[in-house]
Scaffold this motif. Structure first.
Motif, PDB file in Angstrom:
ATOM      1  N   ARG A 252       0.843  -1.208   0.000  1.00  0.00           N
ATOM      2  CA  ARG A 252       0.000   0.000   0.000  1.00  0.00           C
ATOM      3  C   ARG A 252       0.873   1.250   0.000  1.00  0.00           C
ATOM      4  NH1 ARG A 252       0.133   1.989   4.975  1.00  0.00           N
ATOM      5  NH2 ARG A 252       0.282   0.530   6.714  1.00  0.00           N
ATOM      6  N   VAL A 253       0.254   2.338  -0.451  1.00  0.00           N
ATOM      7  CA  VAL A 253       0.983   3.609  -0.515  1.00  0.00           C
ATOM      8  C   VAL A 253       1.478   3.955   0.893  1.00  0.00           C
ATOM      9  CG1 VAL A 253      -1.064   5.083  -0.168  1.00  0.00           C
ATOM     10  CG2 VAL A 253       0.860   5.936  -1.511  1.00  0.00           C
ATOM     11  N   GLY A 254       2.719   4.419   0.959  1.00  0.00           N
ATOM     12  CA  GLY A 254       3.325   4.684   2.265  1.00  0.00           C
ATOM     13  C   GLY A 254       4.199   3.549   2.749  1.00  0.00           C
ATOM     14  N   GLN A 255       4.241   2.472   1.958  1.00  0.00           N
ATOM     15  CA  GLN A 255       5.154   1.362   2.287  1.00  0.00           C
ATOM     16  C   GLN A 255       6.217   1.256   1.201  1.00  0.00           C
ATOM     17  OE1 GLN A 255       2.330  -1.930   2.489  1.00  0.00           O
ATOM     18  NE2 GLN A 255       2.401  -1.879   4.726  1.00  0.00           N
ATOM     19  N   ALA A 256       7.344   0.679   1.564  1.00  0.00           N
ATOM     20  CA  ALA A 256       8.378   0.370   0.575  1.00  0.00           C
ATOM     21  C   ALA A 256       8.875  -1.050   0.843  1.00  0.00           C
ATOM     22  CB  ALA A 256       9.538   1.353   0.666  1.00  0.00           C
ATOM     23  N   VAL A 257       9.179  -1.762  -0.221  1.00  0.00           N
ATOM     24  CA  VAL A 257       9.716  -3.110  -0.085  1.00  0.00           C
ATOM     25  C   VAL A 257      11.184  -3.051  -0.499  1.00  0.00           C
ATOM     26  CG1 VAL A 257       9.451  -5.543  -0.718  1.00  0.00           C
ATOM     27  CG2 VAL A 257       7.441  -4.026  -0.702  1.00  0.00           C
ATOM     28  N   VAL A 258      12.058  -3.325   0.457  1.00  0.00           N
ATOM     29  CA  VAL A 258      13.498  -3.235   0.192  1.00  0.00           C
ATOM     30  C   VAL A 258      14.129  -4.547   0.651  1.00  0.00           C
ATOM     31  CG1 VAL A 258      15.551  -1.803   0.413  1.00  0.00           C
ATOM     32  CG2 VAL A 258      13.311  -0.793   0.859  1.00  0.00           C
ATOM     33  N   THR A 259      14.737  -5.251  -0.272  1.00  0.00           N
ATOM     34  CA  THR A 259      15.230  -6.594   0.021  1.00  0.00           C
ATOM     35  C   THR A 259      16.669  -6.734  -0.444  1.00  0.00           C
ATOM     36  OG1 THR A 259      12.987  -7.347  -0.425  1.00  0.00           O
ATOM     37  CG2 THR A 259      14.679  -9.053  -0.292  1.00  0.00           C
ATOM     38  N   ALA A 260      17.522  -7.273   0.422  1.00  0.00           N
ATOM     39  CA  ALA A 260      18.900  -7.572   0.011  1.00  0.00           C
ATOM     40  C   ALA A 260      18.898  -8.869  -0.785  1.00  0.00           C
ATOM     41  CB  ALA A 260      19.790  -7.699   1.246  1.00  0.00           C
ATOM     42  N   GLY A 261      19.765  -8.966  -1.785  1.00  0.00           N
ATOM     43  CA  GLY A 261      19.835 -10.181  -2.600  1.00  0.00           C
ATOM     44  C   GLY A 261      18.825 -10.156  -3.722  1.00  0.00           C
ATOM     45  N   PRO A 262      18.443 -11.352  -4.234  1.00  0.00           N
ATOM     46  CA  PRO A 262      17.545 -11.380  -5.390  1.00  0.00           C
ATOM     47  C   PRO A 262      16.152 -10.852  -5.053  1.00  0.00           C
ATOM     48  CG  PRO A 262      18.268 -13.611  -4.805  1.00  0.00           C
ATOM     49  CD  PRO A 262      18.872 -12.687  -3.809  1.00  0.00           C
ATOM     50  N   VAL A 263      15.622  -9.988  -5.890  1.00  0.00           N
ATOM     51  CA  VAL A 263      14.323  -9.366  -5.601  1.00  0.00           C
ATOM     52  C   VAL A 263      13.323  -9.563  -6.746  1.00  0.00           C
ATOM     53  CG1 VAL A 263      15.269  -7.109  -6.247  1.00  0.00           C
ATOM     54  CG2 VAL A 263      13.241  -7.204  -4.855  1.00  0.00           C
ATOM     55  N   PHE A 264      13.801  -9.549  -7.985  1.00  0.00           N
ATOM     56  CA  PHE A 264      13.016  -9.998  -9.142  1.00  0.00           C
ATOM     57  C   PHE A 264      13.719 -11.244  -9.669  1.00  0.00           C
ATOM     58  CE2 PHE A 264       9.961  -6.682 -10.743  1.00  0.00           C
ATOM     59  CZ  PHE A 264      10.101  -5.788  -9.694  1.00  0.00           C
ATOM     60  N   ALA A 265      12.930 -12.221 -10.123  1.00  0.00           N
ATOM     61  CA  ALA A 265      13.493 -13.515 -10.516  1.00  0.00           C
ATOM     62  C   ALA A 265      14.232 -13.446 -11.844  1.00  0.00           C
ATOM     63  CB  ALA A 265      12.374 -14.544 -10.624  1.00  0.00           C
ATOM     64  N   ALA A 266      15.155 -14.413 -12.014  1.00  0.00           N
ATOM     65  CA  ALA A 266      15.703 -14.651 -13.347  1.00  0.00           C
ATOM     66  C   ALA A 266      14.586 -15.246 -14.197  1.00  0.00           C
ATOM     67  CB  ALA A 266      16.874 -15.623 -13.271  1.00  0.00           C
ATOM     68  N   SER A 267      14.550 -14.847 -15.432  1.00  0.00           N
ATOM     69  CA  SER A 267      13.468 -15.257 -16.318  1.00  0.00           C
ATOM     70  C   SER A 267      14.083 -15.920 -17.547  1.00  0.00           C
ATOM     71  CB  SER A 267      12.689 -13.989 -16.690  1.00  0.00           C
ATOM     72  OG  SER A 267      11.762 -14.260 -17.683  1.00  0.00           O
ATOM     73  N   THR A 268      13.858 -17.227 -17.663  1.00  0.00           N
ATOM     74  CA  THR A 268      14.399 -17.969 -18.803  1.00  0.00           C
ATOM     75  C   THR A 268      13.272 -18.259 -19.779  1.00  0.00           C
ATOM     76  OG1 THR A 268      16.119 -18.997 -17.451  1.00  0.00           O
ATOM     77  CG2 THR A 268      15.569 -20.101 -19.535  1.00  0.00           C
ATOM     78  N   HIS A 269      13.289 -17.574 -20.890  1.00  0.00           N
ATOM     79  CA  HIS A 269      12.294 -17.849 -21.928  1.00  0.00           C
ATOM     80  C   HIS A 269      12.767 -19.076 -22.709  1.00  0.00           C
ATOM     81  CE1 HIS A 269       9.355 -17.227 -25.078  1.00  0.00           C
ATOM     82  NE2 HIS A 269      10.340 -17.389 -25.952  1.00  0.00           N
ATOM     83  N   PHE A 270      11.858 -20.010 -22.978  1.00  0.00           N
ATOM     84  CA  PHE A 270      12.278 -21.179 -23.758  1.00  0.00           C
ATOM     85  C   PHE A 270      11.308 -21.480 -24.886  1.00  0.00           C
ATOM     86  CE2 PHE A 270       9.834 -23.027 -20.201  1.00  0.00           C
ATOM     87  CZ  PHE A 270       8.908 -23.811 -20.881  1.00  0.00           C
ATOM     88  N   ARG A 271      11.866 -22.165 -25.888  1.00  0.00           N
ATOM     89  CA  ARG A 271      11.067 -22.636 -27.014  1.00  0.00           C
ATOM     90  C   ARG A 271      11.464 -24.077 -27.277  1.00  0.00           C
ATOM     91  NH1 ARG A 271      10.458 -21.319 -33.240  1.00  0.00           N
ATOM     92  NH2 ARG A 271      12.599 -22.034 -33.296  1.00  0.00           N
ATOM     93  N   ILE A 272      10.455 -24.930 -27.364  1.00  0.00           N
ATOM     94  CA  ILE A 272      10.705 -26.355 -27.608  1.00  0.00           C
ATOM     95  C   ILE A 272      10.054 -26.718 -28.932  1.00  0.00           C
ATOM     96  CG2 ILE A 272      10.221 -28.722 -26.814  1.00  0.00           C
ATOM     97  CD1 ILE A 272       9.881 -27.440 -23.945  1.00  0.00           C
ATOM     98  N   ILE A 273      10.792 -27.397 -29.788  1.00  0.00           N
ATOM     99  CA  ILE A 273      10.165 -27.960 -30.984  1.00  0.00           C
ATOM    100  C   ILE A 273      10.283 -29.484 -30.887  1.00  0.00           C
ATOM    101  CG2 ILE A 273      10.240 -28.139 -33.504  1.00  0.00           C
ATOM    102  CD1 ILE A 273      11.373 -25.292 -33.518  1.00  0.00           C
ATOM    103  N   ILE A 274       9.141 -30.148 -30.919  1.00  0.00           N
ATOM    104  CA  ILE A 274       9.119 -31.620 -30.943  1.00  0.00           C
ATOM    105  C   ILE A 274       8.969 -32.019 -32.404  1.00  0.00           C
ATOM    106  CG2 ILE A 274       7.908 -33.715 -30.176  1.00  0.00           C
ATOM    107  CD1 ILE A 274       8.773 -32.260 -27.722  1.00  0.00           C
ATOM    108  N   ARG A 275       9.943 -32.760 -32.904  1.00  0.00           N
ATOM    109  CA  ARG A 275       9.886 -33.162 -34.312  1.00  0.00           C
ATOM    110  C   ARG A 275       9.537 -34.643 -34.420  1.00  0.00           C
ATOM    111  NH1 ARG A 275      14.293 -29.461 -35.023  1.00  0.00           N
ATOM    112  NH2 ARG A 275      13.361 -27.630 -35.998  1.00  0.00           N
ATOM    113  N   GLY A 276       8.410 -34.918 -35.084  1.00  0.00           N
ATOM    114  CA  GLY A 276       8.014 -36.295 -35.325  1.00  0.00           C
ATOM    115  C   GLY A 276       8.082 -36.584 -36.809  1.00  0.00           C
TER     116      GLY A 276
END
Ligand SMILES: [Zn+2]
Ligand SMILES: [Zn+2]
Length: 391
Positions: free
Chosen positions: A172-196
């Motif tokens: 809520r307004v009037g609060q702050a979130v402050v964190t040491a270390g990782p705070v937003f995640a690593a994001s691994t985008h992937f694409r898989i192709i299955i070939r039959g």
């Protein structure tokens, strides 16, 4: 800087800060298309008399406020882009008719950063060091942070510390979130192709059906997080898209799937990708299919403990210690690239209106924030900068 003098300056700019946010909101622009937004920012930076005002990363902007006293060089980052959404807020300054919306709060980030720059410019006589402003395009898509770094935003003068805000609807307004270390995640985008091997739907024994293989792969991949990751660690694996085939009586040659993996620790990210590869190897081998698995990773946003502590101290002094929280999100943000290059902290600035029951998440067509967080952000930003230039 003389802190007791900051609040009147913040108040004096308050109407302007809100007006800036509303103007940017009404004319939200997509990632890499922020031409008007860029023009507004550059005009404002020139009007206040900032140094080295220039376009950066094509549709971004940068400027330098140079203090009269010696000190470190701080980078303040604000992302500037909107999202491809049809707005449903009903606000008088809604982006009507267009399918672009500031649904993440970046309009607020720009308004806050412009006000901080204006006040710092007036306070140069007592400012130690310099503050480089990075108005970064394309956070939501493509990745503007790396482009700004490639354009030299961290190098002239070399940046010692990096700070910035993300307005945060869950707090809520009037609060702050402050964190040491990782705070937003690593994001691994992937694409898989299955070939039959395609064929007639009536004779599946003559084909290798990639749809059946993909169905097994989707289910098996859901066991990676539940069976291969320590329950005390965080990991998410979501397949958000699956595409294959054209008609019910044709077995297609291939199926494409794409998705995302979210993690906070590098070893967990590597383990999830490794296990997913093993699962795909096994599942496709069982049916005589082949696969291709491509990944690209945006690193986690990792706050330096000393800088997080400095920001938390500034937030506690302004908001009261009870309003400084810790927390992190599996969302991603390319602020990560700046924080890989220099220590700093990314602070989440509470934006929820406590009077309002409906809390719409970021990226929702009804997303909005309590504009009281703008002045709080300006004052907190100035206090963080003041503290960082002193230490
Ligand atoms: Zn966003
Ligand atoms: Zn955002």
């Amino acid at each position: 800087m003389n802190l007791p003098d900051v609040r009147p300056a913040v108040r004096a700019l308050s109407d302007d800060t809100i007006a800036t946010r509303r103007d940017l909101h009404r004319y939200a622009e997509l990632s890499t298309e922020e031409r008007r937004t860029q023009r507004v920012i550059l005009d404002r930076l020139r009007a206040i008399g900032a140094e080295d005002v220039r376009a950066c990363a094509d549709t971004g902007a940068t400027a330098l406020i140079r203090g009269k006293l010696p000190g470190p060089n701080i980078l303040w980052r604000a992302d500037i882009d909107g999202l491809p959404l049809q707005e449903e807020t009903g606000l008088p300054f809604a982006c009507d008719g267009a399918t672009v919306m500031h649904a993440c709060g970046h309009d607020g980030h720009v308004a806050i950063a412009l006000a901080i720059a204006a006040i710092l410019q007036q306070s140069r006589a007592t400012l130690a060091g310099s503050v480089r402003f990075a108005f970064q395009p394309a956070e939501e898509h493509v990745g503007g942070a790396q482009r700004m770094i490639d354009d030299g935003v961290l190098s002239s003068p070399p940046v010692d510390r990096v700070f910035g805000f993300h307005i945060w609807a869950p707090a809520r307004v009037g609060q702050a979130v402050v964190t040491a270390g990782p705070v937003f995640a690593a994001s691994t985008h992937f694409r898989i192709i299955i070939r039959g091997q395609g064929g007639h739907a009536s004779a599946p024994h003559t084909a290798v059906d990639p749809i059946v293989v993909a169905a097994h792969a989707v289910v098996a991949l859901q066991t990676v997080v539940s069976r291969a990751v320590n329950p005390e660690e965080t990991a998410v694996l979501t397949i958000g898209r699956i595409q294959g085939g054209v008609r019910g009586n044709i077995i297609p040659n291939e199926v494409m799937m794409s998705g995302t993996i979210r993690t906070f620790e590098r070893d967990v990210q590597e383990r999830v990708v490794e296990r997913a590869t093993q699962v795909l190897t096994g599942v496709t081998a069982a049916w005589g299919a082949a696969f291709q698995f491509d990944t690209s990773t945006l690193p986690a946003v990792v706050n330096d403990p000393a800088c997080a502590s400095l920001a938390a101290g500034a937030a506690a002094a302004l908001l009261g210690p009870e309003n400084v929280l810790e927390g992190r999100t599996t969302g991603g943000d390319d602020m990560a690239y700046f924080l890989e290059r220099a220590p700093g902290a990314y602070v989440m600035l509470g934006g929820r209106d406590p009077e309002r029951g409906d809390v719409w998440p970021h990226h929702h067509p009804k997303f909005d924030f309590d504009e009281r967080c703008l002045d709080i952000g300006v004052e907190l930003g100035l206090r963080i900068i003041e503290s960082a230039t002193r230490s």
